[in-house]
Design a protein around this motif. Structure first.
Motif, PDB file in Angstrom:
ATOM      1  N   GLN A  82      46.530  47.558  40.542  1.00 13.17           N
ATOM      2  CA  GLN A  82      46.839  46.165  39.838  1.00 13.17           C
ATOM      3  C   GLN A  82      45.669  45.605  39.357  1.00 13.17           C
ATOM      4  OE1 GLN A  82      50.439  45.014  40.047  1.00 13.17           O
ATOM      5  NE2 GLN A  82      49.861  43.376  38.803  1.00 13.17           N
ATOM      6  N   ILE A  83      45.533  45.165  38.148  1.00  9.31           N
ATOM      7  CA  ILE A  83      44.548  44.418  37.599  1.00  9.31           C
ATOM      8  C   ILE A  83      44.711  42.934  37.284  1.00  9.31           C
ATOM      9  CG2 ILE A  83      43.285  46.328  36.771  1.00  9.31           C
ATOM     10  CD1 ILE A  83      44.300  45.844  33.902  1.00  9.31           C
ATOM     11  N   ASP A  84      43.811  42.141  37.517  1.00 10.05           N
ATOM     12  CA  ASP A  84      44.114  40.617  37.239  1.00 10.05           C
ATOM     13  C   ASP A  84      44.116  40.453  35.599  1.00 10.05           C
ATOM     14  OD1 ASP A  84      41.400  40.303  36.192  1.00 10.05           O
ATOM     15  OD2 ASP A  84      40.830  39.803  38.223  1.00 10.05           O
ATOM     16  N   THR A  85      44.680  39.274  35.465  1.00  4.49           N
ATOM     17  CA  THR A  85      45.057  38.582  34.014  1.00  4.49           C
ATOM     18  C   THR A  85      43.499  38.951  33.367  1.00  4.49           C
ATOM     19  OG1 THR A  85      46.640  37.201  34.888  1.00  4.49           O
ATOM     20  CG2 THR A  85      45.969  36.759  32.695  1.00  4.49           C
ATOM     21  N   LYS A  86      42.391  38.333  33.525  1.00  3.39           N
ATOM     22  CA  LYS A  86      41.168  38.443  33.054  1.00  3.39           C
ATOM     23  C   LYS A  86      40.875  39.832  32.512  1.00  3.39           C
ATOM     24  CE  LYS A  86      36.564  37.487  34.269  1.00  3.39           C
ATOM     25  NZ  LYS A  86      35.731  36.998  35.277  1.00  3.39           N
ATOM     26  N   THR A  87      41.006  40.765  33.470  1.00  3.47           N
ATOM     27  CA  THR A  87      40.789  41.957  33.152  1.00  3.47           C
ATOM     28  C   THR A  87      41.357  42.505  31.858  1.00  3.47           C
ATOM     29  OG1 THR A  87      39.729  42.356  35.563  1.00  3.47           O
ATOM     30  CG2 THR A  87      40.177  44.330  34.313  1.00  3.47           C
ATOM     31  N   GLY A 190      34.136  45.119  39.790  1.00  3.18           N
ATOM     32  CA  GLY A 190      33.834  43.974  40.391  1.00  3.18           C
ATOM     33  C   GLY A 190      34.221  42.647  39.848  1.00  3.18           C
ATOM     34  N   ASP A 191      33.641  41.458  40.148  1.00  2.81           N
ATOM     35  CA  ASP A 191      34.058  40.078  39.765  1.00  2.81           C
ATOM     36  C   ASP A 191      33.710  39.797  38.214  1.00  2.81           C
ATOM     37  OD1 ASP A 191      35.061  39.510  42.369  1.00  2.81           O
ATOM     38  OD2 ASP A 191      32.969  38.553  43.026  1.00  2.81           O
ATOM     39  N   GLU A 192      32.623  40.328  37.830  1.00  2.42           N
ATOM     40  CA  GLU A 192      32.144  40.132  36.457  1.00  2.42           C
ATOM     41  C   GLU A 192      32.268  41.674  35.680  1.00  2.42           C
ATOM     42  OE1 GLU A 192      31.965  37.236  34.639  1.00  2.42           O
ATOM     43  OE2 GLU A 192      32.648  36.191  36.519  1.00  2.42           O
TER      44      GLU A 192
END
Length: 205
Positions: A82-87, A190-192
């Motif tokens: 599962q990946i977040d919306t930003k990614t 990662g986060d960024e």
């Protein structure tokens, strides 16, 4: 001995695509064009074919960093956690395009890649490659082929590629001259976003 098949990106011949996919399904290796360099690939679900590619590249299969070439983002969840919306927004903006994105792999990865925590995903902006993946029904792997010329890192002329590789692979696709700049590799685990290799894709994504 490999077959050389000429295809035009504007309108890849469906019969030739089917012929290529049958070879891949039967465990064959293919050299194909992308939106960057020519690449060597096979069906990611065929262990024997994967072993052949690893052998050609001189690497152990379980340690090989092969990218997965997908038709679009719809089958991403087959292999990626599962990946977040930003990614997802970054992927949506950049793909199809000359990028390889490193993403967290999930438990559905083919058995030989089970130990991998991450997977490189490509959705090239090339109609030939995407037609092959669509017809096959699952991703193929991607690993770049190199030229022995010290000036040009990658082989770009499909006829020369055929001459050199015909005894090692089963089909070479002539999709016109390739590029000699690889994809831009970006790690999204990662986060960024982290740039791993600057290539053809721009960094503003």
């Amino acid at each position: 001995m490999a077959t050389l098949i000429k295809l035009y990106e504007e309108n890849p011949n469906p019969k030739e695509i089917q012929k290529i996919v049958k070879i891949i399904r039967d465990g064959g290796l293919v050299i194909y064009p992308s939106d960057t360099v020519y690449a060597l690939g096979c069906d990611i679900t065929n262990n024997k074919a994967l072993e052949r590619v690893a052998q050609i590249k001189g690497v152990k299969l379980e340690k090989a960093n092969f990218s997965f070439v997908c038709e679009d983002l719809s089958n991403l969840s087959d292999y990626v956690r599962q990946i977040d919306t930003k990614t997802f927004k970054i992927l949506k903006r950049a793909l199809p395009g000359p990028y390889t994105f490193i993403l967290p792999g999930n438990n559905n990865l083919p058995s030989v890649f089970k130990k991998k925590k991450e997977v490189g995903i490509r959705v090239p902006d090339n109609a030939i490659t995407r037609a092959i993946v669509r017809e096959l029904g699952n991703p193929i792997i991607s690993t770049s082929i190199y030229d022995e010329d010290e000036v040009i890192e990658y082989m770009t002329d499909p006829e020369l590629i055929f001459e050199k590789w015909q005894s090692l692979v089963d089909v070479v696709i002539d999709g016109g001259y390739g590029d000699n700049v690889p994809s831009t590799v970006i790690d999204l685990t990662g986060d960024e976003p982290q740039l791993i290799r600057e290539g053809k894709g721009g960094l503003e994504i």
